[in-house]
Design a protein around this motif. Sequence first.
Motif, PDB file in Angstrom:
ATOM      1  N   GLN A 289       0.790  -1.393   0.249  1.00  0.00           N
ATOM      2  CA  GLN A 289       0.097   0.351  -0.249  1.00  0.00           C
ATOM      3  C   GLN A 289       0.942   1.200   0.316  1.00  0.00           C
ATOM      4  N   GLU A 290       1.932   0.990   0.679  1.00  0.00           N
ATOM      5  CA  GLU A 290       2.630   2.485   0.670  1.00  0.00           C
ATOM      6  C   GLU A 290       3.470   2.643  -0.947  1.00  0.00           C
ATOM      7  N   ILE A 291       3.713   1.458  -1.762  1.00  0.00           N
ATOM      8  CA  ILE A 291       4.400   1.981  -2.903  1.00  0.00           C
ATOM      9  C   ILE A 291       3.222   2.927  -3.747  1.00  0.00           C
ATOM     10  N   LEU A 292       1.853   2.218  -3.659  1.00  0.00           N
ATOM     11  CA  LEU A 292       0.524   1.731  -4.270  1.00  0.00           C
ATOM     12  C   LEU A 292       0.301   3.923  -4.326  1.00  0.00           C
ATOM     13  N   ASP A 293       0.444   4.141  -2.321  1.00  0.00           N
ATOM     14  CA  ASP A 293       0.029   5.967  -2.165  1.00  0.00           C
ATOM     15  C   ASP A 293       1.547   6.276  -3.314  1.00  0.00           C
ATOM     16  N   LYS A 294       2.706   6.058  -2.566  1.00  0.00           N
ATOM     17  CA  LYS A 294       3.449   7.201  -3.667  1.00  0.00           C
ATOM     18  C   LYS A 294       3.216   6.804  -5.035  1.00  0.00           C
ATOM     19  N   ILE A 295       2.925   6.433  -6.021  1.00  0.00           N
ATOM     20  CA  ILE A 295       2.580   6.034  -7.313  1.00  0.00           C
ATOM     21  C   ILE A 295       1.130   7.258  -7.467  1.00  0.00           C
ATOM     22  N   PHE A 296       0.023   6.789  -6.542  1.00  0.00           N
ATOM     23  CA  PHE A 296      -0.941   7.255  -6.637  1.00  0.00           C
ATOM     24  C   PHE A 296      -1.726   8.970  -6.163  1.00  0.00           C
ATOM     25  N   ILE A 297      -1.037   9.137  -5.010  1.00  0.00           N
ATOM     26  CA  ILE A 297      -1.443  10.193  -4.088  1.00  0.00           C
ATOM     27  C   ILE A 297       0.471  11.384  -4.231  1.00  0.00           C
ATOM     28  N   LYS A 298       1.610  10.787  -3.846  1.00  0.00           N
ATOM     29  CA  LYS A 298       2.519  11.358  -3.046  1.00  0.00           C
ATOM     30  C   LYS A 298       3.688  12.328  -4.547  1.00  0.00           C
ATOM     31  N   ASN A 299       3.169  11.404  -5.669  1.00  0.00           N
ATOM     32  CA  ASN A 299       3.558  11.683  -6.600  1.00  0.00           C
ATOM     33  C   ASN A 299       3.487  12.905  -6.931  1.00  0.00           C
ATOM     34  N   PRO A 300       1.745  12.727  -7.493  1.00  0.00           N
ATOM     35  CA  PRO A 300       1.251  13.976  -7.965  1.00  0.00           C
ATOM     36  C   PRO A 300       1.634  15.309  -7.079  1.00  0.00           C
ATOM     37  N   SER A 301       1.372  14.896  -5.606  1.00  0.00           N
ATOM     38  CA  SER A 301       1.461  15.790  -4.825  1.00  0.00           C
ATOM     39  C   SER A 301       2.791  16.968  -5.127  1.00  0.00           C
ATOM     40  N   ILE A 302       3.859  15.820  -5.614  1.00  0.00           N
ATOM     41  CA  ILE A 302       5.278  16.762  -5.668  1.00  0.00           C
ATOM     42  C   ILE A 302       5.128  17.380  -6.940  1.00  0.00           C
ATOM     43  N   VAL A 303       4.472  16.408  -8.224  1.00  0.00           N
ATOM     44  CA  VAL A 303       4.608  17.336  -9.987  1.00  0.00           C
ATOM     45  C   VAL A 303       3.587  18.469  -9.864  1.00  0.00           C
ATOM     46  N   PHE A 304       2.638  18.517  -9.010  1.00  0.00           N
ATOM     47  CA  PHE A 304       1.823  19.676  -9.595  1.00  0.00           C
ATOM     48  C   PHE A 304       2.034  20.375  -8.314  1.00  0.00           C
ATOM     49  N   ASN A 305       2.936  20.818  -6.694  1.00  0.00           N
ATOM     50  CA  ASN A 305       3.480  21.617  -6.272  1.00  0.00           C
ATOM     51  C   ASN A 305       4.117  23.102  -6.751  1.00  0.00           C
ATOM     52  N   ILE A 306       3.471  23.625  -6.699  1.00  0.00           N
ATOM     53  CA  ILE A 306       4.714  25.160  -7.417  1.00  0.00           C
ATOM     54  C   ILE A 306       4.373  26.679  -6.192  1.00  0.00           C
TER      55      ILE A 306
END
Length: 306
Positions: A289-306
């Motif tokens: 679940q940690e990997i899934l959360d990274k892909i679908f939650i953590k990574n997008p929050s990094i990409v779209f952070n301005i």
Amino acid sequence: MINTVLGTIKNNELGLTLCHEHFVVDFGGADTPTHYNREEIIATTLPFLSYLKELGCNTIVDATPNGLGRNIDLLVEASSKSGINFITCTGGWDGLQFDGKYIPSTIKNMSTEEIVDFWSNEFFNGINGTSVKPGFIKIALGDSGFLTDFQLRILLAAIETSLKTNLPIHCHCESSKVIEEISHMLEKENFPLNKFVWLHCDIEKNTRLIKKLAQEGMWVSFDYTLARANDFTWYIEMINSMNESGLIGRLLISQDHCIYDLDEKICKKSMDWVFKDLMLLLKDSGFSQEILDKIFIKNPSIVFNI
């Protein structure tokens, strides 16, 4: 801070995100008037959006720029009534073989500097006189296997706009040859690769290049053939390899589906595939679940952070 159509939110408010979808797309052409039945679209999509919300979807990234059918009022109403965050974009789409059909003529007649000013103005002052600001720059280039002179201008404008606004660039590109050329240009322009997303990198499935660019800092997005595949062997092996190589923090996954079909006037039910099928498939393949959360939650929050 992340820009949504209802205003800015904090990174931890983004939640589970579909990073590359389309609410509605208009294939009539950028200079052809768009005729949306707003009430019908909202009435048809709202039950489905509520269904996606129940499945865990918290944010939908609408990768539909000006000229391809972007409709800010529609996105605002859909987000307000569904409780799902929507992120919209600036930029221009010149993918496949359409040769500028979905780029407004006003943009095509602009210099690089004028395009930068136009796109940057949407970020600093809002889109079409509204308070809504884009969360990223969407471009589409090189599907013919090379960059046209006009596409080169679009790319340079996207680079300069990103450097001016800090917005990430999301680039539709089906050609490994072209994305390598683009990566060299990004390096030449001293552009940070962690602000660039290679969309549809799963079309050619160039494993070597995907990992190479991810290692250099570029985001890679599995968002096209994944949701249309019958055999997921490559995906499972590739995600596992990226995880073992420490590259899972450069991966995005989505479906590139249009939620509402203007011709058929229906919702694309296959958009629940990520939640009902893919996540179970990944769990059955041993992903935590940690990997899934990274892909679908953590990574997008990094990409779209301005």
